[in-house]
Design an enzyme around this catalytic site. Sequence first.
Site, PDB file in Angstrom:
ATOM      1  N   CYS A  48       0.836  -1.209   0.000  1.00 19.06           N
ATOM      2  CA  CYS A  48       0.000   0.000   0.000  1.00 19.06           C
ATOM      3  C   CYS A  48       0.867   1.254   0.000  1.00 19.06           C
ATOM      4  O   CYS A  48       1.514   1.566   1.008  1.00 19.06           O
ATOM      5  CB  CYS A  48      -0.922  -0.033   1.215  1.00 19.06           C
ATOM      6  N   CYS A  51      -0.107   4.060   2.561  1.00 16.52           N
ATOM      7  CA  CYS A  51       0.220   3.684   3.945  1.00 16.52           C
ATOM      8  C   CYS A  51       1.596   4.207   4.341  1.00 16.52           C
ATOM      9  O   CYS A  51       1.836   4.539   5.507  1.00 16.52           O
ATOM     10  CB  CYS A  51       0.208   2.164   4.097  1.00 16.52           C
TER      11      CYS A  51
END
Length: 310
Positions: A48, A51
């Site tokens: 991700c 993230c």
Amino acid sequence: MDVIEDPNNASPAAAELIKDGDSRSFMQDVIQASREVPVLVDFWATWCGPCKTLTPALEKVVKAAQGRIRLVKIDIDQNRPLVQQLSQMGLPLQSVPTVVAFWQGQIADLFQGALPESEIKRFVETLLKAAGGEMPAAELLAEAKTALEQGDHPGALELFAAVMQQEPENPEAVAGLARTLMAMGEEEQALELLAQVPEKIANHAEIAGVRSALELAAEGRKAREMLAEFEARLAADANDHQARIDKAVALNAMEQRDAAAAELLEAIKRDRAWGEEAARKQMLKFFEAWGPMDPAAVKARRGLSTYLFR
């Protein structure tokens, strides 16, 4: 379970603020811990991209809260049974990052996506208020404002400076420090401080207000010396609007705010349009310098509305 150490503070208390969590530790680190302080759970994944920007920002805000909130980071790929169980409870964990706030063993709030640090801070402040607390900087700021109101200028100076150490771009702290310097007769230092204000907060209402206050102070010193002249001109001609406005500036410099506002309201009553609404514009400058909730501003605003909306 790996513990993330804060390199600036390796004490056990600091190390407990931010953890890597998993299915086995969830009850202790999240549910049970949230009965003492709010706990943020950062659901993330190695693949991700967002993230990677969100997690450092979360850690920064949590550290700034100095123990008032904790962070548990959970890799969804390594903890699929837990993610599935929480999803069945209605948590939207199909996409990451997702941050869920727990308080008193219950889900209190959540957000998805990589928010900027300022929005994370607002999220955390709202959560802390719901839990009966607030960020340390907010507490210091409240103390600083009280000290300034009570005339404790050295105390206010120290407290506003402490807030700025935590949050250099906090406009209330910058403005408060400048107002404290003004109250101490250090207007040059206040001007120097405002000249160094970061561009992103340069037009904030608090900064604009103290800037107007400094301008009014300089104008007021000159006007105060000529107060007798303005009064004589008004005695000769009650419609000398410039004299009335200048008298208002002088009265404001003498901390006679109600009287200053009354002079401007009289000018507006006599000829609102004079000088391209000079009296009304001067009143707005007073409001900006005094602050929206100043008693004189509240009272004058009511009077102003009487003339503007009749």
